[in-house]
Design a protein around this motif. Sequence first.
Motif, PDB file in Angstrom:
ATOM      1  N   HIS A 132      38.047  -6.762  -1.000  1.00 44.59           N
ATOM      2  CA  HIS A 132      38.743  -5.700  -2.189  1.00 44.59           C
ATOM      3  C   HIS A 132      39.699  -4.934  -1.517  1.00 44.59           C
ATOM      4  O   HIS A 132      40.096  -4.973  -0.443  1.00 44.59           O
ATOM      5  N   ASP A 182      37.428  -8.316  -6.419  1.00 47.62           N
ATOM      6  CA  ASP A 182      37.671  -8.193  -7.948  1.00 47.62           C
ATOM      7  C   ASP A 182      37.533  -9.790  -8.287  1.00 47.62           C
ATOM      8  O   ASP A 182      37.875 -10.596  -7.617  1.00 47.62           O
ATOM      9  N   THR A 212      33.510  -7.783  -9.172  1.00 46.35           N
ATOM     10  CA  THR A 212      33.573  -6.515  -9.732  1.00 46.35           C
ATOM     11  C   THR A 212      35.127  -6.689 -10.522  1.00 46.35           C
ATOM     12  O   THR A 212      35.736  -7.504 -10.872  1.00 46.35           O
ATOM     13  N   SER A 213      35.158  -5.552 -11.124  1.00 47.10           N
ATOM     14  CA  SER A 213      36.292  -5.208 -12.172  1.00 47.10           C
ATOM     15  C   SER A 213      36.337  -5.975 -13.382  1.00 47.10           C
ATOM     16  O   SER A 213      34.857  -5.879 -13.768  1.00 47.10           O
ATOM     17  N   GLU A 214      37.077  -6.765 -14.018  1.00 46.01           N
ATOM     18  CA  GLU A 214      37.095  -7.527 -15.123  1.00 46.01           C
ATOM     19  C   GLU A 214      35.964  -8.555 -15.052  1.00 46.01           C
ATOM     20  O   GLU A 214      35.873  -9.215 -13.946  1.00 46.01           O
ATOM     21  N   LYS A 360      41.891  -5.303 -20.496  1.00 46.89           N
ATOM     22  CA  LYS A 360      42.018  -5.282 -19.020  1.00 46.89           C
ATOM     23  C   LYS A 360      42.604  -6.362 -18.513  1.00 46.89           C
ATOM     24  O   LYS A 360      42.794  -7.397 -19.087  1.00 46.89           O
ATOM     25  N   GLY A 363      41.893  -6.350 -13.219  1.00 44.68           N
ATOM     26  CA  GLY A 363      41.175  -5.324 -12.723  1.00 44.68           C
ATOM     27  C   GLY A 363      41.372  -3.683 -13.130  1.00 44.68           C
ATOM     28  O   GLY A 363      40.449  -2.920 -12.916  1.00 44.68           O
TER      29      GLY A 363
END
Length: 465
Positions: A132, A182, A212-214, A360, A363
């Motif tokens: 990250h 991400d 995580t994120s998109e 998006k 991210g």
Amino acid sequence: MALQRFSLPEVLAVAKIHPFYCSDVKYPPDADEVQAACEQAVKGATEVDLRTQPLLHKGTIYQRVERLTHDMSTKNVYRKSSYVTVTGGGSGGAPMIFALEGHENRRQRMQMGDLIRICSIASPTDWVLSLHMSGGLYRSLDLITEIIENSRATVLSVGNNMPLDEVVDVLGHSHANVITGDSSQIVQLVRYISTLPSQAQQRLRLDKIIYTSEPLTGTQRAFIYTTLGDVKICSFMGSAEVGPWAVSHPDLGGEGGLADSSTRDFVFDTRSMIIEILPLTASEATDSPSGPDPLPLGERGIIVQTSLQRLRNPLVRYITGDIGSLHQLTPSARALIPETDRQYLRVLRMHGRDRRFGFKWYGTYFEFENLKALMLAEECGILQWQVILDQLKSSPQPTLEVRLLRASPQADILSDEALIRRLWTFFLVLPENKDLFRVEFVKDLSGFERSATGSKVIQFLDKLH
């Protein structure tokens, strides 16, 4: 004490005296005012109706956060003893700063770690390598590191700047079995691993991915399985506004059963978060106490959040911009979750962002309203534009292409080079994703992709979903 949540009457009582919800209130309440409001709420309320509280729109909270961030008065509690996180918001300018009380943030990280442990996302024997980002006002590295540590797993805080060959060396040397980052970072690392000789790949013992994120696309997920074998693909969900609050795990009936679908199932704790699913038209309503009733279980609509983890700067009936539906835990999930926690956990089936408002990439969420404002700025001299979300032919990494038709060079408009720099700033182009971003200047309308019927230029074209 570590897992303390606030009651709904307490949260609503503070919201009634907070500038997020009352335009005539200048500053958030201080500690004494918060305590007095909570004590009064506990004494007087037997039952509260959440629906009497108006919906909180993203535009409203952004405006009020912006004002509070720049108000240097000593009475401005918003700037005191706060944990600060930011969101790019697709604005192209300075990130929007969200603040919450520091101790509330620490408790939320502990509660998220507890949820991860309950849902078997991580265990004490896991060694987790985190890719990250940190710095530039972004704090995802320290956030995820502490959350995973609170689940009792071990974390290698690598970050986003280490070269991929060194990351692979760390994976092999430390015997780490989990990668988190991400989704774009995950795909980038897995793509690099796929190019390594089989002997080098065999040094790795990965059995879990936490992105995580998109969301990962079906193609990206298939690529991960092809390269890494039978790994479990898990996920965390959160935002700058609400923080981390939900998890996804294939054994809970989420990722594994939906491999060919754009939906993903997330598990959340109703002791920490209240989720309402409202009709799509609710996002267009004004700040009126009267609104549509929540939809029944299983019906799809806009997701509205009320946090029971934030009190000093409460988040009540916040329209997230996501589409989803609520469901009970599956029998398989109930069998995995400790009996003492089952009654409090629910499933939120995510159907993606409400694409009426934005998209998006890498991210970051970009709002169409802000994108159009950039493209229509006089100094940019843009006559027609098109943004295309796609992926590389050689890998499932997401790409973003901007096609522009510009006016003839003039003294009062930006040069091509200056405009490209502005676009890089807007789309948060970084060294690790610059090869996935492209700006193309076209000579005429034939350079754009157009609709089959009216032959109109499609301003946003999503080839990824």
